[in-house]
Design an enzyme around this catalytic site. Structure first.
Site, PDB file in Angstrom:
ATOM      1  N   SER A  51       4.947   2.283  -6.112  1.00  0.00           N
ATOM      2  CA  SER A  51       4.116   3.331  -5.514  1.00  0.00           C
ATOM      3  C   SER A  51       4.834   4.669  -5.691  1.00  0.00           C
ATOM      4  O   SER A  51       5.963   4.710  -6.180  1.00  0.00           O
ATOM      5  CB  SER A  51       3.948   3.051  -4.030  1.00  0.00           C
ATOM      6  OG  SER A  51       5.214   3.172  -3.398  1.00  0.00           O
ATOM      7  N   ASP A  80       1.678   2.379  -9.096  1.00  0.00           N
ATOM      8  CA  ASP A  80       0.745   1.985  -8.043  1.00  0.00           C
ATOM      9  C   ASP A  80       0.324   3.220  -7.227  1.00  0.00           C
ATOM     10  O   ASP A  80       1.095   4.183  -7.116  1.00  0.00           O
ATOM     11  CB  ASP A  80       1.463   0.953  -7.158  1.00  0.00           C
ATOM     12  CG  ASP A  80       0.504   0.033  -6.437  1.00  0.00           C
ATOM     13  OD1 ASP A  80      -0.696   0.045  -6.761  1.00  0.00           O
ATOM     14  OD2 ASP A  80       0.964  -0.698  -5.548  1.00  0.00           O
ATOM     15  N   HIS A  81      -0.843   3.179  -6.658  1.00  0.00           N
ATOM     16  CA  HIS A  81      -1.364   4.256  -5.784  1.00  0.00           C
ATOM     17  C   HIS A  81      -0.818   5.649  -6.068  1.00  0.00           C
ATOM     18  O   HIS A  81       0.014   6.173  -5.336  1.00  0.00           O
ATOM     19  CB  HIS A  81      -1.145   3.898  -4.315  1.00  0.00           C
ATOM     20  CG  HIS A  81      -1.903   2.670  -3.943  1.00  0.00           C
ATOM     21  ND1 HIS A  81      -3.272   2.647  -3.804  1.00  0.00           N
ATOM     22  CD2 HIS A  81      -1.481   1.403  -3.740  1.00  0.00           C
ATOM     23  CE1 HIS A  81      -3.665   1.421  -3.520  1.00  0.00           C
ATOM     24  NE2 HIS A  81      -2.604   0.650  -3.484  1.00  0.00           N
ATOM     25  N   GLY A  89      -0.647  -3.975   3.995  1.00  0.00           N
ATOM     26  CA  GLY A  89       0.212  -4.288   5.132  1.00  0.00           C
ATOM     27  C   GLY A  89      -0.150  -5.621   5.773  1.00  0.00           C
ATOM     28  O   GLY A  89      -1.086  -6.311   5.357  1.00  0.00           O
ATOM     29  N   GLY A 132      -2.673  -8.064  -0.983  1.00  0.00           N
ATOM     30  CA  GLY A 132      -2.845  -9.525  -0.973  1.00  0.00           C
ATOM     31  C   GLY A 132      -1.954 -10.255   0.023  1.00  0.00           C
ATOM     32  O   GLY A 132      -2.207 -11.415   0.351  1.00  0.00           O
ATOM     33  N   THR A 175       4.012  -6.413   0.970  1.00  0.00           N
ATOM     34  CA  THR A 175       4.608  -6.592   2.300  1.00  0.00           C
ATOM     35  C   THR A 175       5.347  -7.929   2.441  1.00  0.00           C
ATOM     36  O   THR A 175       6.429  -7.982   3.032  1.00  0.00           O
ATOM     37  CB  THR A 175       3.514  -6.468   3.386  1.00  0.00           C
ATOM     38  OG1 THR A 175       2.733  -5.312   3.096  1.00  0.00           O
ATOM     39  CG2 THR A 175       4.137  -6.312   4.766  1.00  0.00           C
TER      40      THR A 175
HETATM   41 ZN   LIG Z   1      -2.370  -1.242  -3.076  1.00  0.00          ZN
END
Ligand SMILES: [Zn+2]
Length: 303
Positions: free
Chosen positions: A48, A80-81, A182, A217, A240
């Site tokens: 991220s 990511d993001h 999360g 996920g 997470t």
């Molecule tokens: Zn994501």
């Protein structure tokens, strides 16, 4: 060496999903790579914006490239993001294989417009780069939340998916289908699982006409994940769960020796702990059987 596009196509054709695992340090990267190598399945490493800021954009790209080249192994790197065009461009220039351009917090039309602009800019840097767009709300923060938020009114509709893909030309779409970022404390304790809207996944996949990614996920019911893959999910993000394992492994490593200060004697505990999670998730995504995964993804012949 296969490229990310053909690996994704093969996964779709064979009814398996690529595992996408976020890393913030070398411990996580070692764990992810070593699990994929052991099972001989391709893998996506994700970072991220926060994770990239910590590791360094060019530095993480160099680490993943070094693994891919040294072991001739299909390991790919995803930004990511990514919330701004500047940060997306920086990742593309550093050699990332794919970018998740995420303007999903904005109204639908603005999101679509910005995503289209980003695709144009990114493909100009690297025509082979995969760009993923996101619609709907799946929450933020791959961390432990006190309670699970109810995001059921923000689920992606097939019509939104169709419009978004047609307008933007994204290679991959990330919908909201019961997933969320999360984990709640109950999920960490194993007392509660996320459940997916399987029927919606199939409808969104048919309307979108492009592969789908499932974000958030971690903590999802295993059977739902299998059915989601059958319904058209081709990439599954796990973060997470890895972070939880990273912490418990680190604590075990520190507890193992009172005066231990040698990082390479403490950190292998964390690598081992994270690797167990990655192995379990990769087995599930690749149909639970190593031999079958090899046949289905064809990685055995590629490594
Ligand atoms: Zn994501």
């Amino acid at each position: 060496m296969q490229d990310i596009r053909s690996v994704l196509e093969r996964a779709q054709n064979n009814g398996v999903a690529l595992g996408h695992f976020n890393v913030s340090d070398l411990v996580l990267l070692k764990a992810v790579f070593s699990a994929a190598q052991e099972l001989r399945v391709p893998v996506l490493v994700g970072t991220s914006e926060g994770e990239r800021e910590f590791m360094g954009v060019r530095q993480v790209a160099a680490l993943v490239r070094a693994l891919r080249e040294e072991y001739d192994f299909p390991v790919f790197l995803n930004a990511d993001h990514t919330h701004t065009l500047d940060s997306a461009v920086e990742a593309a220039q550093a050699g990332f294989d794919s970018v998740v351009f995420d303007a999903s917090a904005l109204p639908f039309e603005q999101n679509a417009r910005l995503t289209r602009q980003a695709i144009e800019a990114l493909k100009a840097i690297n025509p082979a780069i995969l760009v993923e767009g996101e619609i709907g709300n799946i929450g933020t923060g791959s961390e432990i939340h006190e309670l699970a938020t109810d995001l059921s009114k923000y689920l992606t509709t097939p019509e939104e998916a169709r419009q978004f893909v047609a307008f933007t030309g994204v290679d991959v779409l990330a919908p909201a289908v019961g997933n969320m970022h999360g984990m709640s404390q109950k999920m960490v304790a194993g007392e509660m699982k996320k459940r997916l809207d399987i029927q919606r996944i199939a409808q969104v996949r048919a309307a979108a006409g492009v592969p789908l990614t499932l974000h958030g996920g971690s903590g999802t019911d295993d059977e739902d994940l299998r059915r989601a893959i059958d319904g058209g999910i081709s990439v599954i993000h796990i973060n997470t769960e890895l972070r939880v394992a990273w912490r418990s492994g680190l604590e075990a490593g520190l507890a193992a020796g009172d005066h231990q200060v040698v990082p390479y004697k403490v950190l292998p505990f964390a690598v081992a702990s994270v690797k167990q999670v990655v192995l379990a998730r990769l087995r599930l995504f690749n149909d639970g059987k190593q031999t079958s995964a090899e046949q289905k993804t064809g990685v055995a012949s590629a490594v």
